[in-house]
Design a protein around this motif. Structure first.
Motif, short mmCIF file in Angstrom:
data_model
loop_
_atom_site.label_atom_id
_atom_site.label_comp_id
_atom_site.label_asym_id
_atom_site.label_seq_id
_atom_site.Cartn_x
_atom_site.Cartn_y
_atom_site.Cartn_z
N THR A 4 32.69 45.38 31.33
CA THR A 4 32.55 44.00 30.86
C THR A 4 33.86 43.26 31.09
O THR A 4 34.94 43.81 30.87
CB THR A 4 32.19 43.96 29.37
N THR A 5 33.75 42.03 31.55
CA THR A 5 34.93 41.17 31.67
C THR A 5 34.57 39.79 31.14
O THR A 5 33.38 39.48 30.96
CB THR A 5 35.40 41.09 33.13
N SER A 6 35.58 39.00 30.87
CA SER A 6 35.35 37.64 30.36
C SER A 6 35.88 36.62 31.37
O SER A 6 36.89 36.86 32.04
CB SER A 6 36.06 37.44 29.02
N THR A 7 35.20 35.50 31.47
CA THR A 7 35.62 34.46 32.40
C THR A 7 36.95 33.84 31.93
O THR A 7 37.25 33.80 30.74
CB THR A 7 34.56 33.36 32.50
N ASN A 8 37.73 33.38 32.90
CA ASN A 8 39.01 32.75 32.57
C ASN A 8 38.81 31.28 32.20
O ASN A 8 37.68 30.81 32.03
CB ASN A 8 40.01 32.92 33.71
N SER A 9 39.90 30.56 32.11
CA SER A 9 39.83 29.16 31.66
C SER A 9 39.05 28.28 32.62
O SER A 9 38.58 27.20 32.25
CB SER A 9 41.24 28.60 31.46
N ASN A 10 38.90 28.73 33.87
CA ASN A 10 38.13 27.96 34.86
C ASN A 10 36.70 28.49 35.01
O ASN A 10 35.97 28.04 35.91
CB ASN A 10 38.83 28.02 36.22
N GLY A 11 36.35 29.45 34.18
CA GLY A 11 35.01 30.02 34.27
C GLY A 11 34.89 31.12 35.31
O GLY A 11 33.79 31.62 35.55
N GLU A 12 36.01 31.52 35.93
CA GLU A 12 35.98 32.52 36.99
C GLU A 12 36.04 33.93 36.40
O GLU A 12 36.70 34.16 35.39
CB GLU A 12 37.15 32.31 37.94
N TYR A 13 35.36 34.86 37.08
CA TYR A 13 35.44 36.27 36.69
C TYR A 13 35.63 37.10 37.95
O TYR A 13 35.34 36.66 39.07
CB TYR A 13 34.20 36.71 35.92
N GLU A 14 36.11 38.33 37.75
CA GLU A 14 36.34 39.24 38.88
C GLU A 14 36.26 40.68 38.39
O GLU A 14 36.81 41.03 37.35
CB GLU A 14 37.70 38.98 39.51
N PHE A 15 35.56 41.52 39.16
CA PHE A 15 35.59 42.97 38.99
C PHE A 15 36.31 43.56 40.19
O PHE A 15 35.93 43.30 41.34
CB PHE A 15 34.18 43.55 38.90
N LEU A 23 38.48 50.13 47.62
CA LEU A 23 37.46 49.81 46.64
C LEU A 23 37.10 48.33 46.69
O LEU A 23 37.90 47.48 47.09
CB LEU A 23 37.93 50.20 45.24
N GLY A 24 35.87 48.02 46.29
CA GLY A 24 35.33 46.67 46.43
C GLY A 24 35.75 45.71 45.33
O GLY A 24 36.30 46.09 44.29
N ILE A 25 35.44 44.43 45.58
CA ILE A 25 35.73 43.35 44.64
C ILE A 25 34.48 42.47 44.52
O ILE A 25 33.82 42.18 45.52
CB ILE A 25 36.93 42.49 45.11
N ILE A 26 34.17 42.06 43.30
CA ILE A 26 33.05 41.16 43.04
C ILE A 26 33.58 39.96 42.27
O ILE A 26 34.30 40.12 41.27
CB ILE A 26 31.94 41.86 42.22
N ARG A 27 33.21 38.75 42.73
CA ARG A 27 33.71 37.52 42.09
C ARG A 27 32.59 36.51 41.90
O ARG A 27 31.61 36.51 42.64
CB ARG A 27 34.80 36.87 42.95
N GLY A 28 32.78 35.67 40.91
CA GLY A 28 31.84 34.59 40.69
C GLY A 28 32.38 33.60 39.66
O GLY A 28 33.51 33.73 39.18
N VAL A 29 31.55 32.62 39.31
CA VAL A 29 31.93 31.57 38.37
C VAL A 29 30.80 31.37 37.37
O VAL A 29 29.61 31.41 37.73
CB VAL A 29 32.22 30.24 39.09
N LYS A 30 31.18 31.19 36.13
CA LYS A 30 30.24 30.81 35.09
C LYS A 30 30.43 29.32 34.84
O LYS A 30 31.53 28.87 34.51
CB LYS A 30 30.53 31.61 33.83
#
Length: 359
Positions: free
Chosen positions: A252-263, A213-220
């Motif tokens: 829905t997910t929330s960004t971590n302390s560094n603004g990073e998120y991952e599905f 299964l896939g992974i999606i990542r980014g930064v806010k």
């Protein structure tokens, strides 16, 4: 003999020599019964022993028939020789023990055997999710394959191959144990294989296709200069909600302390990735408000799906009647209402001063 001698009791005793016969057959369904559907086995060696000594042997003919004739009185053992991978189903003991007396003609001393079944296949990384192992799609080693309800399992080798040997007659279901973050492409519907083992069953190609299964990542991040690019010193924004959605998914997910998120564990398909906007913020990236992506291959990693925002700013002041022209508003200088104040640059706008001259 002298004249007048009478010799009596000079008797002759005889008995008819015995016969033992039977059929050697392939017990197709392993039921220990000779039926019309069971194949007859030619060239099977049948051994006859008298006591502990081998007495004779013969081969079954094309119809599976064998016989021993001309047998004197005695106790005989009749044994069949089994081919590799076969078990005897008839008789239930290892041999027939037969008592021959004069005139014995013992038929239907049949021998049934069952050749144990084999089933095999491969587990592979179905990169393009088409259910077929194409060139370049590697094997999956150390995956568990099991016979459902039988408490029997094997593991694929370094070439992804598995094999079950010595299967008795009956119905079986063959399934794999999916590893974390993987999904089965073949057989479709995450179904097992259903097989019926008969004598000599040897089935290959019971393959399992799987994809990761896939992974999606980014930064806010806070786009402090509003240039749609994350520059040095622009911080990540924590606890900002990011949404992954399509017709059947809404996560829905929330960004971590560094603004990073991952599905993680993203299934095959097309998706929209968006953010939940907060009051007082303006989005700079992505320019159209969301990302449209597609997960098409096994283990696909989609990165760089970043969201940039800046806080809205405000400019305020007063327009006043500078009676003494000193450039400062003194206590006796009144505000000027209904004056137009304009702003230009990235934002072009205008407003009208209030009664007290404020804008």
């Amino acid at each position: 003999l002298q004249s007048g001698t009478m010799a009596t009791g000079k008797n002759f005793g005889n008995y008819k020599l015995g016969v033992i016969s039977g059929i050697v057959f392939d017990d197709t369904n392993g039921d220990s019964l000779l039926s019309n559907s069971d194949g007859r086995k030619a060239n099977t060696k049948i051994i006859l022993s008298l006591g502990n000594q081998r007495f004779d042997s013969t081969l079954s003919d094309d119809s599976g028939y064998y016989s021993f004739s001309g047998l004197r009185v005695g106790t005989y053992n009749v044994i069949q020789t089994l081919s590799a991978g076969s078990i005897q189903t008839l008789p239930s003991s290892s041999l027939y023990q037969i008592q021959i007396i004069g005139g014995s003609n013992l038929q239907n001393k049949n021998f049934g055997s069952f050749k144990l079944g084999i089933v095999s296949g491969i587990a592979f990384n179905d990169k393009n999710l088409n259910g077929i192992q194409d060139v370049g799609e590697e094997a999956l080693s150390h995956w568990e394959i099991k016979l459902i309800g039988k408490s029997i399992s094997v593991f694929t080798n370094d070439q992804g191959m598995y094999q079950f040997n010595n299967l008795m007659a009956g119905s079986y279901a063959i399934a794999q144990v999916l590893q974390v973050s993987w999904k089965q492409t073949f057989p479709v519907g995450n179904q097992p294989y259903s097989i019926v083992v008969t004598s000599g069953y040897n089935s290959t190609g019971k393959n399992f296709g799987d994809y990761r299964l896939g992974i999606i990542r980014g930064v806010k991040f806070e786009d402090m200069n509003g240039d749609s690019t994350r520059n040095e010193g622009e911080p990540g924004i924590p606890l900002w909600k990011i949404v992954l959605s399509n017709e059947s998914v809404h996560e829905t997910t929330s960004t971590n302390s560094n603004g990073e998120y991952e599905f993680t564990n993203v299934d095959q398909g097309a998706y929209s990735i968006s953010e939940v906007m907060l009051s007082g913020w303006v989005r700079t990236v992505p320019s159209f408000g969301s990302y449209q992506i597609s997960i098409d291959t096994s283990g696909e990693l989609s990165i760089g799906k970043n969201f940039g925002n800046y806080k809205q700013s405000s400019i305020s002041g007063f327009t006043f009647y500078d009676i003494n022209a000193n450039g400062e508003r003194d206590s006796n200088e009144i505000g000027l209402s209904n004056w137009t104040i304009r702003i230009s640059g990235r934002t072009i706008d205008s407003t009208i001063t209030a009664v007290n001259g404020k804008y």
